[in-house]
Design a protein around this motif. Structure first.
Motif, mmCIF file in Angstrom:
data_model
loop_
_atom_site.group_PDB
_atom_site.id
_atom_site.type_symbol
_atom_site.label_atom_id
_atom_site.label_comp_id
_atom_site.label_asym_id
_atom_site.label_seq_id
_atom_site.Cartn_x
_atom_site.Cartn_y
_atom_site.Cartn_z
ATOM 1 N N ILE A 428 0.828 -1.206 0.000
ATOM 2 C CA ILE A 428 0.000 0.000 0.000
ATOM 3 C C ILE A 428 0.866 1.261 0.000
ATOM 4 C CG2 ILE A 428 -0.217 0.208 2.511
ATOM 5 C CD1 ILE A 428 -3.202 0.853 2.006
ATOM 6 N N GLU A 429 2.084 1.155 0.562
ATOM 7 C CA GLU A 429 2.998 2.310 0.574
ATOM 8 C C GLU A 429 3.439 2.688 -0.831
ATOM 9 O OE1 GLU A 429 3.302 -0.256 2.556
ATOM 10 O OE2 GLU A 429 2.855 0.615 4.525
ATOM 11 N N ASP A 430 3.586 1.687 -1.706
ATOM 12 C CA ASP A 430 3.997 1.983 -3.087
ATOM 13 C C ASP A 430 2.965 2.851 -3.785
ATOM 14 O OD1 ASP A 430 6.230 0.455 -2.674
ATOM 15 O OD2 ASP A 430 5.378 -1.370 -3.574
ATOM 16 N N GLU A 431 1.713 2.581 -3.528
ATOM 17 C CA GLU A 431 0.640 3.372 -4.136
ATOM 18 C C GLU A 431 0.592 4.769 -3.525
ATOM 19 O OE1 GLU A 431 -2.130 4.116 -6.919
ATOM 20 O OE2 GLU A 431 -1.043 2.226 -6.712
ATOM 21 N N LEU A 432 0.799 4.850 -2.209
ATOM 22 C CA LEU A 432 0.770 6.155 -1.546
ATOM 23 C C LEU A 432 1.986 7.013 -1.891
ATOM 24 C CD1 LEU A 432 -0.519 5.057 1.971
ATOM 25 C CD2 LEU A 432 -1.739 6.482 0.331
#
Length: 729
Positions: A428-432
C-alpha cells in the motif's frame, strides 16, 4: 450702562482695527500672498475621503460591514486551491510530518511579518497597491502596477480552473458518475473498451479526452473546446456579478464562499476516517523522514509555499485592508489569518490522504487478487511447488499480509527466474508514494476515489462545489488587487471597470480553452507569477524599511494599533526577511535554469504523459510573461527620475479644509515642490518660499521622495507656524 459707553466701545474697536492693520503691515509679502491664496475644493464626488481623527466629516471610503466579513475575505483570498492540492503533495514529497517544521519556521520568518507589513501599509495609507507605493515613493510606484499585471495574468488562468470545476460539478448529478467506467466502443462486428481508457484509467481518460479533449502538443491548438468555453464564460459572469459593487457585493458572498469549504472538508474527513485504509494514508502522510528535512530543496519549496499561500505581492491583501478603519488591530489579523491558512492546509492534507489511503487500499486489494490468481496458475502448471506455500494460506480469501509473505518466499526460492513469473509486490505504501498534485490530484486521483464512495454523486457535487468556492474566494482578492488600485488612482467608475476587466480577461482566456489550453495553463502557472512576485515583495520590503524608514513605520504602527509592535518585527523586516527573500529568489532562478523549460503532453496512442520542451515561440512567451510583469517598475522609475511626465497639476488629490481640519489626503506627493493648492502648478503658487517649507522635515529619514509624515503620514504640519491653532487656518 453709562451714558458714554457707546463712545468708549467705538474707541476700543478703533484701537483693535489699528492694531490689526499694524500687524498686517508688518507681515512679509509671501505671508500676505499666502493669505490671499485660495484652497480650492474639488467639486467632483469622491468616495475615498480620508478624515483626520476628530473631524466631524464622515469617511466616505467603502468599509467592511463587520470585522468578521473582513477576516473571511482575507481567509478566502489566502486559502485557495493550493491548500488542497499543493500543500499535501509537498508534505508527502518532503518528509511527511517533518515538512511541517521548515514550513512553520518560514511562516514565522517571512510569512507573518510580510503579511503584517502589507496589511499595515494598506490600512494606514488606505489606497490600493498603486496608491500605496506611489505614496511612499513616486519613483517606486511601478511596484503597484507590477502587482496589477501579475494579478491579471493569474486571474486569466485561475478562472479557467474554476471553469473546469464547474464542468465536473455539472456532470456530477448522475449515477453512476460518467468517469466511473471506461466507455465501450461499438463497430460492425463487436464491442470493445476504448483503447485509450483501457491503457490508462477511467478517470484519467475522462479528464484528458472528455473534459479537455486535449491535443498532443502545445503547437497543435485543435480549436476551441466549446464545453469549457461555456464554463469559462459562466465563471467570469460569477466573478463579475460578485465584484461589480466592490466589497459591498463580494463581502456578503464571502460568508458562504469562505465558510462552505470548511464544512465540506470536515464532512470529507469524518467520512474518510470511516473508510478502510484511511488510517494507512494518514500514517504514511505524517510519518516523519527527518533526513529529508536537511535538504535545501525542502526549505526552498516550503518558503515558496508560504509565500504564495498568503497571497503576498498580489495587491489583494493591501486592497482588502485599505477598507479598514485606521485603528484596526492589523497585527492580530495577520497572525490569525496566517494560522488559519496553515491549519486549513493541515486539515486538507488529512482529508486528501485519508481518501487516498482508501483508494490505495482498494487498488492494493485488486493487486493481491490478480497476483494470487497468477500464483494459482503457476502452481497448476508446475512452475511453482506447493511446498513453497505456507499451510495456513487460503488463496480464496487471502489478505495483503499473507500475499506479501508468499511473494517474499517465491522471490527467495526462484531468485533467478523470478522476473519471468510476472508477479508484483502489492504494498500500500507503493501506491501512496506516487506523488500527485494539482489537477492530477483533484480531477483524477481524488475523483477516482470518490467513485468508490457510497452515494458517490453527492460527494462529487460537494467536492467540486468546494473547489469552485475556494477558487472564487481567491479570485475575489485577485480581482480586487486589480480594480481597487486603478479606481483609487484614475478615479474611474468601479462598475464599468469591473465589467471591462472581466470581458477582456474572458476573451484573452479563450487561449486556455483550446484543446491545447491545459499546456498554456501550465506555462502561465510556471512563469507569470513566481519570479515577478518575489521581486515585487523584495521591493515592497525595501520601500517600507529603507525608503520610508523602519523607525517611522514602527511609530506609525504604534499610532495605529495603540501599542508598540514587538521588536521581533523590526529585526525580521530590516534584516531576516530581505535576506531570506533574496536567497529564495536566487534559488528560484537557479532551479528555473537547471530545470528544462517544458510541459507534460498527453499522447493519445500511448495513453500517457510525455515531457516536451517548449518551441522557440513558447520560450519567447515564457520570457515575455516575466518581463511584462516587471516592466512597470523600471518604466515608472525612469519616468519619475527624468520628469518625463509633468504631473504637478494632477498629482494631488483634492485638498479641503473644514473648520481647520484636513478632510482629504493627497494621493501622490511628488517631493517637496508640490503645492497644497489644488489645481495650481508650482509656478502659480503665490508663495514660493512656503511651498518649500510647508512640511516639517523628518530627521533621520531617507530623502528619496518620501511622503511627509503627520499623524497618519499625511504631513500637514505647518513648520513655520507651530503654535497656530486649527481654527486660524
Amino acid at each position: 450702562m453709562p451714558k458714554n459707553s457707546k463712545v468708549v466701545k467705538r474707541e476700543l474697536d478703533d484701537e483693535v482695527i489699528e492694531s490689526v492693520k499694524d500687524l498686517l503691515s508688518n507681515e512679509d509679502s509671501s505671508d500676505d500672498a499666502f493669505k490671499k491664496s485660495e484652497l480650492m475644493v474639488d467639486d467632483q464626488e469622491e468616495k475615498d475621503v480620508d478624515v483626520e481623527e476628530g473631524s466631524d466629516v464622515e469617511d466616505e471610503r467603502p468599509a467592511w460591514n463587520s470585522k468578521l466579513q473582513y477576516i473571511l475575505a482575507q481567509v478566502g483570498f489566502s486559502v485557495g486551491l493550493g491548500n488542497v492540492w499543493r500543500f499535501p503533495y509537498l508534505c508527502q514529497k518532503n518528509g511527511g510530518g517533518a515538512y511541517l517544521v521548515p514550513y512553520l519556521v518560514l511562516l514565522l520568518i517571512i510569512g507573518i511579518p510580510l503579511f503584517f507589513l502589507e496589511l499595515a501599509v494598506g490600512q494606514r495609507i488606505r489606497r490600493g497597491s498603486i496608491g500605496v507605493w506611489n505614496y511612499i515613493s513616486p519613483k517606486l510606484g511601478g511596484i503597484g502596477f507590477a502587482s496589477c499585471v501579475v494579478c491579471f495574468f493569474v486571474a486569466l488562468y485561475y478562472n479557467v480552473i474554476i471553469g473546469w470545476s464547474l464542468f465536473y460539478f455539472s456532470q456530477s448529478f448522475q449515477h453512476p458518475l460518467p468517469w466511473d467506467q471506461c466507455p465501450l466502443v461499438k463497430n460492425a462486428s463487436h464491442t470493445f473498451v476504448e483503447p485509450e481508457c483501457e491503457k490508462s484509467s477511467a478517470t484519467t481518460y475522462y479528464w484528458y479526452r472528455e473534459a479537455l479533449n486535449i491535443s498532443s502538443s502545445l503547437s497543435e491548438s485543435g480549436g476551441l473546446n466549446w464545453k469549457m468555453t461555456i464554463c469559462l464564460l459562466a465563471a467570469w459572469v460569477m466573478v463579475c456579478l460578485a465584484m461589480i459593487k466592490g466589497i459591498q457585493s463580494s463581502g456578503k458572498i464571502m460568508y458562504f464562499s469562505s465558510l462552505f469549504p470548511y464544512v465540506v472538508l470536515l464532512c470529507f474527513l469524518i467520512r474518510g476516517l470511516l473508510l478502510n485504509g484511511s488510517v494507512d494514508g494518514i500514517r504514511h502522510m505524517f510519518t516523519p523522514k527527518l533526513e529529508i528535512m536537511l535538504e535545501p530543496k525542502v526549505w526552498r519549496e516550503a518558503a515558496t509555499q508560504v509565500f504564495f499561500a498568503l497571497g503576498l505581492g498580489f495587491g489583494g491583501v493591501i486592497a482588502f485592508s485599505s477598507y479598514n478603519k485606521r485603528d484596526n488591530n492589523c497585527h492580530f489579523d495577520a497572525v490569525l489569518v496566517s494560522f488559519i491558512n496553515f491549519f486549513t492546509s493541515v486539515l486538507a492534507t488529512l482529508v486528501v490522504f485519508a481518501v487516498l489511503g482508501f483508494k490505495a487500499n482498494i487498488i492494493n486489494e485488486k493487486c493481491v487478487i490478480q497476483n494470487s490468481e497468477k500464483i494459482l496458475k503457476l502452481l497448476k502448471m508446475g512452475n511453482l511447488s506447493q511446498d513453497m506455500i505456507p499451510h495456513h494460506i487460503n488463496f480464496s480469501s487471502i489478505t495483503a499480509e499473507d500475499y506479501n509473505l508468499v511473494y517474499d518466499i517465491i522471490q527467495k526460492v526462484k531468485e533467478e527466474q523470478f522476473d519471468s513469473l510476472g508477479l508484483k509486490s502489492c504494498q500500500i505504501e507503493d501506491e501512496l508514494n506516487k506523488a500527485v498534485q494539482g489537477t492530477g490530484l483533484a480531477f483524477i486521483a481524488f475523483t477516482e476515489a470518490m467513485t468508490h464512495f457510497p452515494a458517490s454523486p453527492f460527494w462529487s457535487v460537494m467536492f467540486f462545489l468546494m473547489l469552485v468556492n475556494l477558487g472564487l474566494g481567491s479570485m475575489f482578492g485577485t480581482i480586487e488587487g486589480i480594480i481597487t488600485p486603478i479606481v483609487d488612482t484614475f478615479k474611474v467608475r468601479k462598475e464599468i471597470l469591473t465589467v471591462i476587466c472581466c470581458l477582456v480577461a474572458f476573451f484573452i482566456g479563450l487561449i486556455f480553452v483550446q484543446r491545447s489550453g491545459n499546456y498554456f495553463v501550465t506555462m502561465f502557472d510556471d512563469y507569470s507569477a513566481t519570479l515577478p512576485l518575489l521581486i515585487v515583495v523584495i521591493l515592497e520590503n525595501i520601500a517600507v524599511i529603507r525608503i520610508y524608514g523602519i523607525d517611522k513605520f514602527m511609530e506609525d504602527l504604534k499610532d495605529m494599533l495603540g501599542f508598540s509592535p514587538s521588536q521581533y518585527y523590526y529585526y525580521m523586516w530590516k534584516y531576516v526577511s530581505p535576506f531570506v527573500l533574496l536567497c529564495l529568489l536566487v534559488a528560484s532562478i537557479v532551479q528555473m535554469g537547471l530545470s528544462p523549460p517544458g510541459y507534460n503532453a498527453w499522447i493519445e496512442d500511448m495513453a500517457m504523459e510525455e515531457f516536451h520542451s517548449y518551441p522557440t515561440w513558447g520560450m519567447i512567451v515564457c520570457i515575455s510573461l516575466m518581463v511584462l510583469a516587471l516592466l512597470p517598475v523600471p518604466i515608472v522609475f525612469m519616468v519619475r527620475r527624468c520628469n518625463l511626465i509633468d504631473d504637478s497639476s494632477g498629482s494631488l488629490a483634492s485638498v479641503s479644509y473644514k473648520r481647520g481640519r484636513i478632510i482629504k489626503e493627497p494621493v501622490n506627493l511628488e517631493g517637496d515642490n508640490t503645492s497644497l493648492i489644488h489645481g495650481k502648478s508650482p509656478s502659480e503658487v503665490p508663495s514660493p518660499n512656503f511651498g518649500k517649507n510647508i512640511y516639517r522635515k523628518q530627521t533621520g529619514s531617507p530623502t528619496l521622495d518620501t511622503a511627509p509624515n503627520g499623524r497618519y503620514g499625511i504631513g500637514y504640519l505647518m513648520a513655520d507656524m507651530p503654535d497656530m491653532p486649527e481654527s486660524d487656518l
